[in-house]
Design a protein around this motif. Sequence first.
Motif, mmCIF file in Angstrom:
data_model
loop_
_atom_site.group_PDB
_atom_site.id
_atom_site.type_symbol
_atom_site.label_atom_id
_atom_site.label_comp_id
_atom_site.label_asym_id
_atom_site.label_seq_id
_atom_site.Cartn_x
_atom_site.Cartn_y
_atom_site.Cartn_z
ATOM 1 N N ALA A 12 0.814 -1.226 0.000
ATOM 2 C CA ALA A 12 0.000 0.000 0.000
ATOM 3 C C ALA A 12 0.842 1.268 0.000
ATOM 4 N N GLY A 13 2.158 1.129 0.181
ATOM 5 C CA GLY A 13 2.985 2.329 0.259
ATOM 6 C C GLY A 13 3.815 2.611 -0.969
ATOM 7 N N GLY A 14 3.606 1.887 -2.074
ATOM 8 C CA GLY A 14 4.408 2.093 -3.278
ATOM 9 C C GLY A 14 3.853 3.170 -4.177
ATOM 10 N N ASN A 15 4.042 2.988 -5.498
ATOM 11 C CA ASN A 15 3.541 3.964 -6.463
ATOM 12 C C ASN A 15 2.045 3.813 -6.712
ATOM 13 N N VAL A 16 1.601 2.577 -6.921
ATOM 14 C CA VAL A 16 0.202 2.310 -7.230
ATOM 15 C C VAL A 16 -0.627 2.086 -5.970
ATOM 16 N N GLY A 17 -0.007 1.488 -4.961
ATOM 17 C CA GLY A 17 -0.729 1.096 -3.758
ATOM 18 C C GLY A 17 -1.563 2.181 -3.100
ATOM 19 N N PRO A 18 -1.019 3.397 -2.917
ATOM 20 C CA PRO A 18 -1.827 4.433 -2.261
ATOM 21 C C PRO A 18 -3.111 4.762 -3.001
ATOM 22 N N TRP A 19 -3.098 4.649 -4.320
ATOM 23 C CA TRP A 19 -4.288 4.977 -5.110
ATOM 24 C C TRP A 19 -5.312 3.844 -5.070
ATOM 25 N N ILE A 20 -4.825 2.602 -4.986
ATOM 26 C CA ILE A 20 -5.737 1.476 -4.787
ATOM 27 C C ILE A 20 -6.382 1.583 -3.409
ATOM 28 N N LEU A 21 -5.570 1.888 -2.416
ATOM 29 C CA LEU A 21 -6.078 2.051 -1.057
ATOM 30 C C LEU A 21 -7.141 3.151 -1.007
ATOM 31 N N LYS A 22 -6.871 4.262 -1.645
ATOM 32 C CA LYS A 22 -7.798 5.396 -1.642
ATOM 33 C C LYS A 22 -9.142 5.001 -2.261
ATOM 34 N N ALA A 23 -9.089 4.314 -3.405
ATOM 35 C CA ALA A 23 -10.328 3.932 -4.091
ATOM 36 C C ALA A 23 -11.138 2.939 -3.261
ATOM 37 N N LEU A 24 -10.468 1.987 -2.653
ATOM 38 C CA LEU A 24 -11.166 0.998 -1.825
ATOM 39 C C LEU A 24 -11.715 1.633 -0.553
ATOM 40 N N ASP A 25 -10.912 2.492 0.056
ATOM 41 C CA ASP A 25 -11.309 3.106 1.327
ATOM 42 C C ASP A 25 -12.490 4.064 1.151
ATOM 43 N N GLU A 26 -12.564 4.714 -0.006
ATOM 44 C CA GLU A 26 -13.637 5.680 -0.241
ATOM 45 C C GLU A 26 -14.935 5.025 -0.706
ATOM 46 N N ASP A 27 -14.884 3.729 -0.996
ATOM 47 C CA ASP A 27 -16.078 3.015 -1.446
ATOM 48 C C ASP A 27 -16.711 2.302 -0.252
ATOM 49 N N PRO A 28 -17.926 2.659 0.132
ATOM 50 C CA PRO A 28 -18.552 2.053 1.319
ATOM 51 C C PRO A 28 -18.843 0.564 1.172
ATOM 52 N N ASP A 29 -18.722 0.038 -0.042
ATOM 53 C CA ASP A 29 -18.978 -1.390 -0.237
ATOM 54 C C ASP A 29 -17.832 -2.264 0.261
ATOM 55 N N PHE A 30 -16.684 -1.641 0.569
ATOM 56 C CA PHE A 30 -15.513 -2.432 0.942
ATOM 57 C C PHE A 30 -15.049 -2.146 2.356
ATOM 58 N N GLU A 31 -14.499 -3.184 2.970
ATOM 59 C CA GLU A 31 -13.787 -3.062 4.241
ATOM 60 C C GLU A 31 -12.331 -3.409 3.938
ATOM 61 N N VAL A 32 -11.490 -2.393 3.845
ATOM 62 C CA VAL A 32 -10.117 -2.597 3.395
ATOM 63 C C VAL A 32 -9.156 -2.627 4.575
ATOM 64 N N SER A 33 -8.168 -3.503 4.486
ATOM 65 C CA SER A 33 -7.083 -3.544 5.458
ATOM 66 C C SER A 33 -5.769 -3.676 4.696
ATOM 67 N N ILE A 34 -4.670 -3.598 5.428
ATOM 68 C CA ILE A 34 -3.339 -3.569 4.813
ATOM 69 C C ILE A 34 -2.450 -4.610 5.468
ATOM 70 N N LEU A 35 -1.644 -5.297 4.633
ATOM 71 C CA LEU A 35 -0.582 -6.153 5.139
ATOM 72 C C LEU A 35 0.719 -5.385 4.942
ATOM 73 N N ALA A 36 1.429 -5.080 6.046
ATOM 74 C CA ALA A 36 2.627 -4.246 5.965
ATOM 75 C C ALA A 36 3.761 -4.843 6.783
ATOM 76 N N ARG A 37 4.974 -4.638 6.277
ATOM 77 C CA ARG A 37 6.152 -5.068 7.037
ATOM 78 C C ARG A 37 6.308 -4.203 8.298
ATOM 79 N N LYS A 38 6.807 -4.807 9.363
ATOM 80 C CA LYS A 38 6.992 -4.057 10.605
ATOM 81 C C LYS A 38 7.995 -2.920 10.441
#
Length: 310
Positions: A12-38
């Motif tokens: 979610a922190g790369g070039n494309v990831g933030p925009w995918i996250l934004k689209a999913l997060d702004e859509d009420p049909d989805f419950e989005v979460s992230i898998l991230a390295r510590k």
Amino acid sequence: MAAIKKVILIGAGGNVGPWILKALDEDPDFEVSILARKSSKSTYPSNVMVHHVDDSYPDDQVSEAFQGQDAVVCSMNTSQVMRQINFIDLAVKAGVKWFVPAEFGGNKAKSHLGVKTPMFDAKESVHKHLMEMEKSGLCWTAVATGAFLDWGLSNGFLGFDIEARRAKVYDSGDEHWTGTKLPTIGLAVARLFKTPEKVKNRFIYIYSTRTSQNEILRAFETATGKKWDVEHVKFDDEVAAGQELMKQGNRLGIVPLILSSFFREKMGADFTRATEADNDILGLPVENVEDVVREVLAWPESMIESARLV
């Protein structure tokens, strides 16, 4: 098939990831979460759950994060592509319904005509594994985008140095191709889950605009009110030089190799001609290159900095 509701995003922190996250997060049909390295320094919206795992992505930690998820979306960088094979296996075991790999590239049907790179070979291995996992009930969709248009214009990847007002034009510069803006890629990922039967187990092809390097050059000159310096180069020479740089360990050598698949004729890089684009299925906008150029020129410094190649 039951609706896709819970989606976990990797990268979610790369070039494309933030925009995918934004689209999913702004859509009420989805419950989005992230898998991230510590060890990741990326920050995310406070309302989004983040599953932190060790940097080696241990199976037990990833499996726990995948439990209850309907879909996994990968937007990891190119050096991590092969990790997806294990993610796919863990997703199947966890009962995940859908997998979107970190594809986001050129025309898969014409990839055999391009210059071979380790990245292309890795993506092909992932694609084959996804097809194999169909028998286990996993569905998948890979998104072909062509060049990242706004990103590649902002940082010089597509041959345009905005600060120096200089352009590197490959071959004639009149070859037409399609490219996609990062926000449109994000929308495509979110919307493909709305029409699963139309995008199931296949590549989908999207674009924001059809253009050429010479058209982009004219748009930049008009928008900046200045004549740009132009260097004309041949792909054969640039590809050979890029291959030599890669042998020396310079990762920027891959740039002309990738561009040869995006810009050259008969490479299937014009999705309006070489394949049937899926913009209509997903309700994606088509824009003109003049508007895209003006938008990029207005990018704040923070966006320009995040898009830098080095």
